[in-house]
Design a protein around this motif. Structure first.
Motif, mmCIF file in Angstrom:
data_model
loop_
_atom_site.group_PDB
_atom_site.id
_atom_site.type_symbol
_atom_site.label_atom_id
_atom_site.label_comp_id
_atom_site.label_asym_id
_atom_site.label_seq_id
_atom_site.Cartn_x
_atom_site.Cartn_y
_atom_site.Cartn_z
ATOM 1 N N GLY A 48 0.818 -1.211 0.000
ATOM 2 C CA GLY A 48 0.000 0.000 0.000
ATOM 3 C C GLY A 48 0.847 1.254 0.000
ATOM 4 N N GLY A 49 0.181 2.398 -0.152
ATOM 5 C CA GLY A 49 0.900 3.654 -0.137
ATOM 6 C C GLY A 49 0.087 4.774 -0.719
ATOM 7 N N LEU A 50 0.783 5.869 -0.981
ATOM 8 C CA LEU A 50 0.175 7.062 -1.562
ATOM 9 C C LEU A 50 0.506 7.121 -3.045
ATOM 10 C CD1 LEU A 50 -1.210 9.857 -1.339
ATOM 11 C CD2 LEU A 50 1.040 10.782 -0.723
ATOM 12 N N VAL A 51 -0.509 7.334 -3.853
ATOM 13 C CA VAL A 51 -0.312 7.411 -5.298
ATOM 14 C C VAL A 51 -1.226 8.492 -5.862
ATOM 15 C CG1 VAL A 51 -2.040 5.609 -5.768
ATOM 16 C CG2 VAL A 51 -0.200 6.018 -7.408
ATOM 17 N N GLN A 52 -0.787 9.102 -6.937
ATOM 18 C CA GLN A 52 -1.601 10.129 -7.587
ATOM 19 C C GLN A 52 -2.707 9.483 -8.423
ATOM 20 O OE1 GLN A 52 1.045 12.664 -9.820
ATOM 21 N NE2 GLN A 52 1.575 13.859 -8.010
ATOM 22 N N LYS A 109 -8.241 5.829 -8.775
ATOM 23 C CA LYS A 109 -9.089 6.996 -8.592
ATOM 24 C C LYS A 109 -9.158 7.353 -7.102
ATOM 25 C CE LYS A 109 -12.065 5.354 -12.348
ATOM 26 N NZ LYS A 109 -13.459 4.974 -12.731
ATOM 27 N N PRO A 110 -9.454 8.588 -6.779
ATOM 28 C CA PRO A 110 -9.581 8.954 -5.362
ATOM 29 C C PRO A 110 -10.581 8.073 -4.608
ATOM 30 C CG PRO A 110 -9.467 10.926 -6.712
ATOM 31 C CD PRO A 110 -9.547 9.768 -7.662
ATOM 32 N N TYR A 157 -10.517 -15.994 6.942
ATOM 33 C CA TYR A 157 -9.378 -15.378 7.622
ATOM 34 C C TYR A 157 -9.071 -14.034 6.985
ATOM 35 C CZ TYR A 157 -8.846 -20.225 9.109
ATOM 36 O OH TYR A 157 -9.072 -21.476 9.619
ATOM 37 N N TRP A 158 -8.564 -13.112 7.818
ATOM 38 C CA TRP A 158 -8.304 -11.754 7.363
ATOM 39 C C TRP A 158 -6.876 -11.329 7.693
ATOM 40 C CZ3 TRP A 158 -11.939 -9.193 4.572
ATOM 41 C CH2 TRP A 158 -13.241 -9.684 4.627
ATOM 42 N N GLY A 159 -6.328 -10.501 6.815
ATOM 43 C CA GLY A 159 -5.083 -9.834 7.116
ATOM 44 C C GLY A 159 -5.344 -8.570 7.912
ATOM 45 N N GLN A 160 -4.268 -7.866 8.238
ATOM 46 C CA GLN A 160 -4.388 -6.682 9.077
ATOM 47 C C GLN A 160 -4.749 -5.438 8.275
ATOM 48 O OE1 GLN A 160 -1.555 -7.788 7.905
ATOM 49 N NE2 GLN A 160 -0.501 -5.962 7.180
ATOM 50 N N GLY A 161 -4.621 -5.506 6.963
ATOM 51 C CA GLY A 161 -4.964 -4.393 6.095
ATOM 52 C C GLY A 161 -3.766 -3.546 5.718
ATOM 53 N N THR A 162 -3.864 -2.938 4.561
ATOM 54 C CA THR A 162 -2.840 -2.017 4.096
ATOM 55 C C THR A 162 -3.527 -0.791 3.484
ATOM 56 O OG1 THR A 162 -0.825 -1.789 2.752
ATOM 57 C CG2 THR A 162 -2.595 -3.128 1.817
ATOM 58 N N GLN A 163 -3.014 0.378 3.827
ATOM 59 C CA GLN A 163 -3.661 1.624 3.400
ATOM 60 C C GLN A 163 -3.274 1.968 1.966
ATOM 61 O OE1 GLN A 163 -5.818 3.873 5.200
ATOM 62 N NE2 GLN A 163 -6.023 4.754 3.150
ATOM 63 N N VAL A 164 -4.284 2.295 1.177
ATOM 64 C CA VAL A 164 -4.089 2.813 -0.172
ATOM 65 C C VAL A 164 -4.736 4.195 -0.222
ATOM 66 C CG1 VAL A 164 -4.689 2.562 -2.606
ATOM 67 C CG2 VAL A 164 -3.981 0.559 -1.270
ATOM 68 N N THR A 165 -3.945 5.190 -0.558
ATOM 69 C CA THR A 165 -4.447 6.555 -0.652
ATOM 70 C C THR A 165 -4.167 7.090 -2.045
ATOM 71 O OG1 THR A 165 -4.016 6.936 1.705
ATOM 72 C CG2 THR A 165 -4.345 8.879 0.316
ATOM 73 N N VAL A 166 -5.223 7.512 -2.706
ATOM 74 C CA VAL A 166 -5.111 8.062 -4.055
ATOM 75 C C VAL A 166 -5.433 9.556 -3.967
ATOM 76 C CG1 VAL A 166 -5.823 7.894 -6.450
ATOM 77 C CG2 VAL A 166 -5.861 5.857 -4.978
ATOM 78 N N SER A 167 -4.412 10.361 -4.129
ATOM 79 C CA SER A 167 -4.586 11.803 -3.948
ATOM 80 C C SER A 167 -3.492 12.561 -4.671
ATOM 81 C CB SER A 167 -4.552 12.147 -2.460
ATOM 82 O OG SER A 167 -4.619 13.549 -2.270
ATOM 83 N N SER A 168 -3.839 13.738 -5.146
ATOM 84 C CA SER A 168 -2.836 14.602 -5.775
ATOM 85 C C SER A 168 -2.265 15.577 -4.754
ATOM 86 C CB SER A 168 -3.463 15.356 -6.951
ATOM 87 O OG SER A 168 -4.598 16.075 -6.529
#
Length: 118
Positions: A9-13, A86-87, A107-118
């Motif tokens: 995961g991470g920040l992407v435009q 997309k945002p 079963y579930w993982g802990q999650g990963t943040q995905v942020t789509v922003s300029s």
């Protein structure tokens, strides 16, 4: 007991791409139907895409043509390639493993943040 760990995961435009990974341990990975869910702030968790143990793929309409799911049973890993982001794709993405025998185990993982922003 199956343990799932997401990464990538991470920040992407807007318009960018990310690849998420989910690595499993503690079970027979090839036997599980694997999927991705996501939860945006203030919203309920929603199903995104699934790849069954037999390789059948299902996805929600909003990600059609943009998201691709795959699995490598030799590496106990599932991938989610996300393109043209997309945002509104901004969310915590969760990996899910599911198998039905006498009962359905999920079963579930802990999650990963995905942020789509300029």
């Amino acid at each position: 007991q199956v343990q799932l760990v997401e990464s990538g995961g991470g920040l992407v435009q807007p318009g960018g791409s990310l690849r998420l990974s989910c690595t499993a341990s503690g079970g027979i990975f090839s036997s599980y139907d694997m999927g991705w869910y996501r939860q945006a702030p203030g919203k309920q968790r929603e199903w995104v895409i699934t790849i069954t143990s037999g390789g059948i793929i299902r996805y929600r309409n909003s990600v059609k043509g943009r998201f691709t799911i795959s699995r490598d049973n030799a590496k106990n890993t599932m991938y989610l390639q996300m393109n043209t982001l997309k945002p509104e794709d901004t969310a915590v993405y969760y990996c899910n493993a599911q198998i039905t025998r006498s009962a359905t185990m999920s079963y579930w993982g802990q999650g990963t943040q995905v942020t789509v922003s300029s």
